[in-house]
Motif scaffolding. Sequence first.
Motif, PDB file in Angstrom:
ATOM      1  N   LEU A  71     -14.833  41.960 -17.252  1.00  0.00           N
ATOM      2  CA  LEU A  71     -13.731  41.193 -17.812  1.00  0.00           C
ATOM      3  C   LEU A  71     -14.267  40.091 -18.718  1.00  0.00           C
ATOM      4  CD1 LEU A  71     -11.423  40.805 -14.686  1.00  0.00           C
ATOM      5  CD2 LEU A  71     -11.568  42.682 -16.306  1.00  0.00           C
ATOM      6  N   ILE A 104     -18.262  35.164 -12.756  1.00  0.00           N
ATOM      7  CA  ILE A 104     -17.254  34.832 -13.761  1.00  0.00           C
ATOM      8  C   ILE A 104     -16.966  33.337 -13.682  1.00  0.00           C
ATOM      9  CG2 ILE A 104     -16.224  37.132 -13.751  1.00  0.00           C
ATOM     10  CD1 ILE A 104     -14.010  36.032 -11.965  1.00  0.00           C
ATOM     11  N   GLY A 204     -13.132  35.253 -17.398  1.00  0.00           N
ATOM     12  CA  GLY A 204     -14.104  36.292 -17.131  1.00  0.00           C
ATOM     13  C   GLY A 204     -15.559  35.911 -17.226  1.00  0.00           C
TER      14      GLY A 204
END
Length: 858
Positions: A71, A104, A204
């Motif tokens: 992500l 993240i 992300g």
Amino acid sequence: MAAAAPIITVLTSSTVTGMIARFALSVAVSFIANKLFAPDVPSGPGQMEAVPDQGVRQRIASNPGNKLPVLYGNTRVFGSITFADITSDNQTMAFIISLCEGPIENIGQIWWDDFRLTLDSNGNVTNATDSQGGTDDFLNGNLIVKKFKSGGRCSPMEAFSTKWDTNRLNRTMPNVAYLYVELKYNRDESVTGLTNKLGAEVQGKLVRTFDGSGNLSSGTSYSNNPSECLLDYLTNNIYGCGDVMADTDIDLPTFASHKTFCDTLITHTDKNGASTTAKRYTTNGAINTFDERDLNVSDLVVCSQAIFSYHLGKFQVISDTTGSSVMSFTDDNMYGDVTIVNDGFNSALNKMNISFSSYDQKYQEDQVFLNLATNQRSFNEPELVQDTRFKFINNNIMAERIGHIIVKKSRDNLIISFKTDTRALALQVTDIVSVTNSTYGFTNKLFKINSITEADMNEEGVSGYLITAQEYNADAYTEEALTEFQTAPNTNLANPRNFGAITNLTAISNDTDSTTPFVQLQWTVPTGLTETFEIYVGNNINNAIADREFNISFRTSTGPFTEGATITHKVFDLDFTDTLVFWVRPINQFARGAFSNAYDFGVFRPGAGGITSGVSGIIVDPNDTKNPYGVVNRFTQIRYGDSNTGSNIRDGFTDINAVQQIGYAGSTINTITRTGGTDGSGSITFPTSFNSGTATTEEQQLSFTGTRGNVTQKELLHINLADDIQNTTVRKVIANPKDWNATGFLTANSSNNSVKVNGTLELASLVAGGVSSGFGRSVCIGTSTIYVMSNTELFSFRLITNTWSHYAITNSGGVENFNVSAMGDDVLLYNSSTTEGQIWSYFLIPPTTGATGGAQFN
């Protein structure tokens, strides 16, 4: 993926080594030259095949074949279940839900369907807010969510699951962003499983970034810049191209330059009509690691108005924007034939439908529709529509910006190709060149290079280059006036989980003498979506929810109940009782509403008739004001006296603390039989195990079969273990059952100075100097203690490590004829010998020091 323009060809050789080749991925090209990656591309479905979802759009079940998505930027993800376990009572289940590659920046807002969840510092849900701002507590106490943005051991699961804990040292979840979710089954709140839409908003991947001077950092930090996200994917060994590509293979200055291009602030109109600025492009989306790597690179590049190329042994990312000519071509440096291709209407787009995951729409799919104005189209031009999806765009401004450029560039679809000499060595893809050619009437006409490949200039093998370029028009890059989508107003539909209060609950009729006794209730339908009503009964207006007995549920055949309507319903299957209480609650397929206020109907018993059948033990006396219906509750009291002949027995039914009750605690109900006539005469036979000390239930029941009308009655003989005796039907509880392991009991006989624990251990044997006369005349159980009164002294015993010992004795202040009784964690020593029920003096004895004296009060 972006639309593929048929007029452009990507030219490659079979290997990179020894080749001077350039190729481009522009916003008009939907593919990348696979040759550069082919030797090491992992197997997996292509973009046009059915690619497995990685938990980005919905939750996926546990499977060893699952892969984690990557992500970048801001997005929502639902994850995949990595592990789950459940409690032995099947009421609480815990999950580890893997979200994406980590570490993240942050796991932010948690969603349950369309509800935004509020969590406390321990992950407990404290509130759920719907799309219209309404709040709901249906998950309070039923859901825990803990966030692990950088991976690591899952300590909550280690505590919850012995299966997970067994191998906990090896379950480190390295570099995996995941959730620990604990769900408690709650039928009343319609929480019966983990919804597929329990998702998390995330910021992300942490990536390497460029500073203002174009220097690449060695550490990682959060960035949603398209150039830095692309660089991360190209160089990552786990999920990207890092196994075949290193920093030395990349033209880093071009990446730094494209970062600046994307970060440039561009003006647009916000949803309120005000002028504002925002970065030209950001990357917000998920890499599907099931996809081929070249396709992932293409998806990243196309969403930032970029071109990905290979130039002199290094990969570049180049901003596809305006510029000026860097070289001129005339008949003097163009060799051989000059080829012109005009694809006409075949590649001239006039409509474009773009889908993307919209931040404003809570990451649901959204679309923009671009339609070229009629006055910009050619006469009799056919409609040519391109449908595409931008995987890393999350707002309409960026989607429209790219779409407009694609459409406008497709309109200038003149392609030129020609050969030139080694002076073209300095050129690269996206360079703008001017062409002058008398045959085609070109004078310094601008083209943008799409490809350059090595070619033979003539039959003698003189080397040169073949250039293919597309007509360049700076107007294609002009910023359009763009406006943010105005989110559609709420529909004002009621939240189906929200109910108003049920009002006006009352009884309008009843019949206790019919063969089917009933009470007919009436109430007003609350606001909200009520599809079903449930009716509950109890015997006290203060009954806890768990103590209310479900009676019936019912619904209509025509749909939900009308708000404010009056409902009537007859309730059957009711037990006769002195206190009958009703509650009603609304429910629908989404939730259960709150209970109504209690309605106390009162006495519910037949008003006429007699016993029609039965057995011994039923008192039938219609003139008995205490039991006019022949229902008998009898209680057996076990009380202390000074001797086994019954002298000085505590009499009466007043609350006398000196009276001790002997009984048992356990879970097995033993049968007690009774013989005799209907006048109450006869005898009671206890089971052998009841007198032997075997654990039985706290409440022993003597029952019979009898009816009055159609109502089955029961006669109860209760023997309870309690701290004192009261003339009441209230069930007594064991004060300190844990101290006696739920099976202990005490027997006392003061005539022979005998007090036994569990029928075996004589407490007198623990007193070194012996006990005095009347030992056992008054006994009480404290917290891991026993206090025994003789005629003149008080003896204290305590339980330590499952062993009883004597530890104190007192007769200070004169305790002749005193009695003892438990009083919380203390013991009450008192004298009530002068007047029954009146305490004249007492000692409070701490259990830690025993009966060694204390303050005396008069």
